[in-house]
Design an enzyme around this catalytic site. Structure first.
Site: not given
Ligand code: DQA
Length: 149
Positions: A80, A111, A107, A98, A87, A102
């Protein structure tokens, strides 16, 4: 064998301890084991890296240059706000997915922004540990298609 690097960002080593309602009961070790089995099924030689430090993640990303076929990264909270990780991924030109356990879109407001997604081939979130498994399948398919096209 194709080489796959899996990168876990900050606090993910605390899986099974932190916020179990959000991230589940499975431990970091058991999730890595499952990912390892799946990677093997898909003919990937898997290397796992975890760090709580932005610079170490960047050093590891740079070390992937020229030696790794694909990357799956859960950048944790760095997602975030880290322009530097963004970069680094852009610099190495390795197909990167990526992933998040969650659903970062339902959320807290902060996020919902990912600085990493624009330099990735795709983003998978919201499926717990299966986000990683889906990432492996997606990467396998992507690598096969760019080879044959
Ligand atoms: C996360 C989501 C992120 O916002 C959070 O800071 C994490 C875990 C996830 O796998 O859901 O550390 O990357």
């Amino acid at each position: 064998m194709r080489k796959l690097a899996l990168i876990h960002g900050p606090n993910l080593n605390f899986l099974g301890i932190r916020n179990k309602e959000v991230y589940g009961q499975d431990t970091f070790e058991s999730i890595n084991q499952e990912i390892g089995k799946e990677a093997l099924e898909y003919n990937f030689d898997l290397e796992i890296f975890q760090s709580n430090h932005e610079g170490e993640i960047i050093d590891f990303l740079q070390s992937c240059y020229g030696r790794v076929d694909g990357i799956i990264i859960n950048p944790g909270a760095f997602t975030h706000y880290s322009y530097a990780i963004r970069d680094a991924i852009e610099s190495i030109s390795i197909p990167t997915i990526e992933v998040h356990l969650s659903n970062i879109n339902n959320r807290e407001e902060f996020r919902k922004t990912s600085f990493i997604a624009p330099v990735c081939i795709g983003q998978i979130c919201g499926f717990g540990k299966y986000s990683y498994i889906l990432g492996i399948k997606a990467l396998d398919d992507y690598l096969q298609n760019i080879k044959h096209s």
